[in-house]
Design a protein around this motif. Structure first.
Motif, PDB file in Angstrom:
ATOM      1  N   ARG A  64     -19.035   3.083  16.909  1.00 32.20           N
ATOM      2  CA  ARG A  64     -18.456   4.170  16.099  1.00 32.20           C
ATOM      3  C   ARG A  64     -19.376   5.382  15.987  1.00 32.20           C
ATOM      4  O   ARG A  64     -19.100   6.268  15.188  1.00 32.20           O
ATOM      5  CB  ARG A  64     -18.184   3.659  14.669  1.00 32.20           C
ATOM      6  CG  ARG A  64     -17.189   2.543  14.593  1.00 32.20           C
ATOM      7  CD  ARG A  64     -15.773   3.022  14.735  1.00 32.20           C
ATOM      8  NE  ARG A  64     -14.832   1.942  14.459  1.00 32.20           N
ATOM      9  CZ  ARG A  64     -13.526   2.087  14.444  1.00 32.20           C
ATOM     10  NH1 ARG A  64     -13.023   3.268  14.687  1.00 32.20           N
ATOM     11  NH2 ARG A  64     -12.726   1.088  14.210  1.00 32.20           N
ATOM     12  N   ASP A  92      -2.159   7.290   3.693  1.00 36.81           N
ATOM     13  CA  ASP A  92      -3.311   7.091   4.571  1.00 36.81           C
ATOM     14  C   ASP A  92      -4.332   6.297   3.771  1.00 36.81           C
ATOM     15  O   ASP A  92      -5.108   6.863   3.003  1.00 36.81           O
ATOM     16  CB  ASP A  92      -3.885   8.450   4.984  1.00 36.81           C
ATOM     17  CG  ASP A  92      -5.083   8.263   5.897  1.00 36.81           C
ATOM     18  OD1 ASP A  92      -5.895   9.195   5.992  1.00 36.81           O
ATOM     19  OD2 ASP A  92      -5.198   7.186   6.497  1.00 36.81           O
ATOM     20  N   PRO A  93      -4.330   4.975   3.921  1.00 37.46           N
ATOM     21  CA  PRO A  93      -5.187   4.141   3.078  1.00 37.46           C
ATOM     22  C   PRO A  93      -6.651   4.610   3.074  1.00 37.46           C
ATOM     23  O   PRO A  93      -7.197   4.920   4.118  1.00 37.46           O
ATOM     24  CB  PRO A  93      -5.059   2.758   3.749  1.00 37.46           C
ATOM     25  CG  PRO A  93      -3.728   2.786   4.417  1.00 37.46           C
ATOM     26  CD  PRO A  93      -3.559   4.201   4.899  1.00 37.46           C
ATOM     27  N   GLU A 105       7.092   7.010   4.944  1.00 34.66           N
ATOM     28  CA  GLU A 105       5.876   6.966   4.125  1.00 34.66           C
ATOM     29  C   GLU A 105       4.760   7.573   4.963  1.00 34.66           C
ATOM     30  O   GLU A 105       4.755   7.467   6.181  1.00 34.66           O
ATOM     31  CB  GLU A 105       5.565   5.517   3.728  1.00 34.66           C
ATOM     32  CG  GLU A 105       5.405   4.561   4.874  1.00 34.66           C
ATOM     33  CD  GLU A 105       3.983   4.478   5.410  1.00 34.66           C
ATOM     34  OE1 GLU A 105       3.111   5.216   4.931  1.00 34.66           O
ATOM     35  OE2 GLU A 105       3.791   3.689   6.328  1.00 34.66           O
ATOM     36  N   LYS A 122       8.212  10.357  11.728  1.00 43.85           N
ATOM     37  CA  LYS A 122       7.122   9.402  11.465  1.00 43.85           C
ATOM     38  C   LYS A 122       6.594   8.819  12.771  1.00 43.85           C
ATOM     39  O   LYS A 122       5.383   8.675  12.985  1.00 43.85           O
ATOM     40  CB  LYS A 122       7.661   8.277  10.575  1.00 43.85           C
ATOM     41  CG  LYS A 122       6.702   7.140  10.371  1.00 43.85           C
ATOM     42  CD  LYS A 122       5.510   7.587   9.571  1.00 43.85           C
ATOM     43  CE  LYS A 122       4.578   6.430   9.351  1.00 43.85           C
ATOM     44  NZ  LYS A 122       3.440   6.808   8.545  1.00 43.85           N
ATOM     45  N   CYS A 159      -0.007   0.189  11.287  1.00 40.72           N
ATOM     46  CA  CYS A 159       0.867   1.311  11.624  1.00 40.72           C
ATOM     47  C   CYS A 159       0.658   1.762  13.055  1.00 40.72           C
ATOM     48  O   CYS A 159       1.517   1.588  13.902  1.00 40.72           O
ATOM     49  CB  CYS A 159       0.578   2.480  10.691  1.00 40.72           C
ATOM     50  SG  CYS A 159       0.435   1.970   9.027  1.00 40.72           S
ATOM     51  N   GLY A 219     -11.168  -0.275  19.330  1.00 39.15           N
ATOM     52  CA  GLY A 219      -9.761  -0.665  19.455  1.00 39.15           C
ATOM     53  C   GLY A 219      -8.993  -0.072  18.297  1.00 39.15           C
ATOM     54  O   GLY A 219      -9.543   0.656  17.468  1.00 39.15           O
ATOM     55  N   ILE A 244      -5.838   8.782  20.580  1.00 35.95           N
ATOM     56  CA  ILE A 244      -6.943   7.811  20.481  1.00 35.95           C
ATOM     57  C   ILE A 244      -7.094   7.107  21.833  1.00 35.95           C
ATOM     58  O   ILE A 244      -8.199   6.890  22.330  1.00 35.95           O
ATOM     59  CB  ILE A 244      -6.678   6.815  19.336  1.00 35.95           C
ATOM     60  CG1 ILE A 244      -6.730   7.549  17.989  1.00 35.95           C
ATOM     61  CG2 ILE A 244      -7.694   5.671  19.369  1.00 35.95           C
ATOM     62  CD1 ILE A 244      -6.123   6.778  16.833  1.00 35.95           C
ATOM     63  N   TYR A 260       0.837  -1.220   0.000  1.00 36.99           N
ATOM     64  CA  TYR A 260       0.000   0.000   0.000  1.00 36.99           C
ATOM     65  C   TYR A 260       0.863   1.257   0.000  1.00 36.99           C
ATOM     66  O   TYR A 260       0.390   2.351  -0.236  1.00 36.99           O
ATOM     67  CB  TYR A 260      -0.952  -0.018   1.208  1.00 36.99           C
ATOM     68  CG  TYR A 260      -0.316   0.399   2.501  1.00 36.99           C
ATOM     69  CD1 TYR A 260       0.462  -0.506   3.235  1.00 36.99           C
ATOM     70  CD2 TYR A 260      -0.441   1.686   2.979  1.00 36.99           C
ATOM     71  CE1 TYR A 260       1.077  -0.120   4.397  1.00 36.99           C
ATOM     72  CE2 TYR A 260       0.164   2.093   4.147  1.00 36.99           C
ATOM     73  CZ  TYR A 260       0.931   1.170   4.861  1.00 36.99           C
ATOM     74  OH  TYR A 260       1.559   1.563   6.019  1.00 36.99           O
ATOM     75  N   PHE A 296     -10.427  13.434  18.277  1.00 34.23           N
ATOM     76  CA  PHE A 296     -10.213  12.018  17.997  1.00 34.23           C
ATOM     77  C   PHE A 296     -11.454  11.316  18.542  1.00 34.23           C
ATOM     78  O   PHE A 296     -12.159  11.868  19.401  1.00 34.23           O
ATOM     79  CB  PHE A 296      -8.944  11.510  18.695  1.00 34.23           C
ATOM     80  CG  PHE A 296      -7.691  11.942  18.005  1.00 34.23           C
ATOM     81  CD1 PHE A 296      -7.145  13.199  18.242  1.00 34.23           C
ATOM     82  CD2 PHE A 296      -7.081  11.117  17.078  1.00 34.23           C
ATOM     83  CE1 PHE A 296      -6.008  13.625  17.577  1.00 34.23           C
ATOM     84  CE2 PHE A 296      -5.930  11.523  16.415  1.00 34.23           C
ATOM     85  CZ  PHE A 296      -5.396  12.779  16.664  1.00 34.23           C
ATOM     86  N   ASP A 332       3.765   1.030  15.168  1.00 35.76           N
ATOM     87  CA  ASP A 332       4.912   1.936  15.065  1.00 35.76           C
ATOM     88  C   ASP A 332       5.387   2.523  16.389  1.00 35.76           C
ATOM     89  O   ASP A 332       6.590   2.559  16.651  1.00 35.76           O
ATOM     90  CB  ASP A 332       4.582   3.084  14.088  1.00 35.76           C
ATOM     91  CG  ASP A 332       4.285   2.563  12.688  1.00 35.76           C
ATOM     92  OD1 ASP A 332       3.723   3.315  11.886  1.00 35.76           O
ATOM     93  OD2 ASP A 332       4.633   1.385  12.434  1.00 35.76           O
TER      94      ASP A 332
END
Ligand code: SAJ
Length: 431
Positions: A417, A165-166, A162, A215, A270, A265, A226, A21, A260, A274
């Motif tokens: 959500r 942001d998919p 990179e 990054k 990433c 979860g 979050i 991706y 946010f 990360d």
């Protein structure tokens, strides 16, 4: 002709190792800029798809791949000997965590060993995979410098994180600013020249470590914030306050605040991963990255919190989780994508299965998925499937779901959500 001249005249032959991706959009962007690009990946199926002009990354349309393959600007191969003919190589391979939650840079290692075999004067090597500060200088540089080649003179080495942001249609490779840090100023200059051909805005920084750290700050920023709202969601539930209303009202503050949202979860390859590259590196120096660890604990708790909420909702119907039919709506790790890696839906399914629930799932973007040892078939969210469920759980809120039917037909809904925002009904239970 120098490498800079080859880049400026687009005669440089570019390479991208890892066509996922990150790598595929980059390879296509370089090719669309007019370069000859060789995409290298160990996955034969991906190579065959690309050769037939087809994409397997949602953010890269088939038409774009087809065009650059047709023009001969993008070639795809599993053969690393192609590196011998390349002037630049971007490494875009996965950097997962081991089971011990330590960084796994084996894919980077494997790619760099291949590059070393074919390293020749004038080559530019850029690592894009997210990793801990020091990887480029401490791991890659020694491997590439072990012969007569000197960095900054015979070859050039840089790091550029990179930022894909998919699923983000507004920001794609070309219009996302590119941070670049070289081992030497000449390395930075060469990497900047390459990106300037295909990216609207490049941001030079003073070293590879700074670029690596940029990054990790970006993704740790997300994980911690979050985690903050997830803890606030658990707190608000206890206090009987609607956390979504609180966040929406706080978001009216025109400065000094960035919303946010709580959720079931933290998913993706990433954000859940990360930050632990950074805390691992800090720990090597005796520094405990407490925010990272705490955010990981809070975010990792959310599937349990959701499972408890489901049990509460069933309990109100005098039902137990065991034997209840539970339909999971949306299993990708975030809205409107097909990627289920690290998706909290899989954790929730596992937890409910352990409690004996009868599970099914629906997701228009996901064709198949598997939770080891768990029977959870993919079904269509038909009115009958909704009616038959003792509880419907919205885990990922695809914008394509018709929520009106969900509200009308479902006996009980746990909406993790706030997908049913604005709809008030007795059968809706918010996180
Ligand atoms: N999530 C929440 N609440 C939020 C935002 C996200 O629960 O307020 C959850 C999502 O549902 C998802 C996870 O966090 O499960 C990660 O979401 P994400 O929006 O960070 O999306 P990713 O991981 O696909 O992409 C992120 C990029 N996203 C954004 O900046 C918006 C960015 O951090 C990186 O470019 C990318 O990861 C990467 O490759 O590192």
């Amino acid at each position: 002709m120098t490498l800079l001249e080859k880049i400026e005249t687009k005669q440089a032959r570019l390479g991208v190792i890892g066509l996922g991706y990150v790598g595929l959009p980059l390879a296509v962007e370089f090719a669309r800029a007019g370069f000859h690009v060789t995409g290298i990946d160990t996955n034969r199926e991906k190579i065959d798809l690309l050769r037939s002009g087809r994409s397997y990354v949602r953010d890269v349309p088939d038409e774009q791949v087809g065009a650059v393959v047709e023009q001969g600007h993008l070639e795809a191969t599993t053969d690393f000997t192609a590196l011998a003919e390349l002037d630049t190589v971007n490494i875009c391979v996965p950097t997962p965590l081991r089971k011990t939650r330590d960084p796994d840079i084996s894919f980077i290692h494997a790619a760099v060993q291949e590059i070393r075999k074919h390293l020749h004067a004038g080559q530019l090597v850029i690592l894009e995979s997210t990793t801990y500060p020091g990887t480029t200088d401490e791991v890659i540089l020694p491997i590439l410098s072990d012969g007569d080649f000197r960095v900054g003179k015979d070859f050039f080495l840089a790091f550029s994180p990179e930022r894909v942001d998919p699923g983000n249609e507004q920001f794609q490779t070309r219009n996302i600013p590119k941070v670049v840090g070289g081992v030497t100023p000449a390395c930075t200059r060469h990497a900047l020249a390459l990106y300037r051909s295909s990216v609207d805005h490049v941001v030079p920084v003073s070293s590879t470590r700074v670029a690596e750290m940029v990054k990790l700050l970006e993704n740790t920023f997300r994980s911690v914030n979050i985690g903050l709202v997830n803890e606030l969601a658990c707190m608000s539930h206890t206090l009987g306050i609607n956390v979504w209303e609180v966040i929406d009202a706080a978001a009216t503050k025109p400065f000094g605040f960035m919303p946010f949202y709580p959720g079931p979860g933290l998913g993706g390859h990433c954000i859940p991963i990360d930050p632990f590259y950074l805390s691992w590196k800090a720990r090597q120096f005796g520094f405990e990255a407490r925010f990272i660890e705490l955010a990981g604990q809070v975010n990792g708790f959310m599937p349990h919190f959701v499972t408890d909420r489901i049990a509460d909702v069933l309990n109100e119907q005098e039902k137990s989780v065991r034997g209840s039919k539970i339909l999971i709506l949306g299993i990708s790790y975030k809205a409107d994508i097909d990627d289920i890696r690290e998706s909290p839906a899989l954790d929730i399914i596992t937890l409910l299965a352990r409690k004996g629930a009868i599970l099914s799932a629906a997701d228009p973007n996901v064709e198949r998925f598997d939770v080891p040892g768990v029977d959870c078939p993919l079904v269509e969210p038909t009115p009958k499937a909704l009616r038959d469920a003792d509880c419907v759980v919205i885990v990922t809120a695809h914008t394509t779901f018709d929520y009106r039917t969900v509200v009308k037909e479902s006996r009980a809904i746990v909406d993790t959500r706030n997908a049913l925002k604005g709809i008030t009904a007795a059968n809706i239970h918010l996180l």
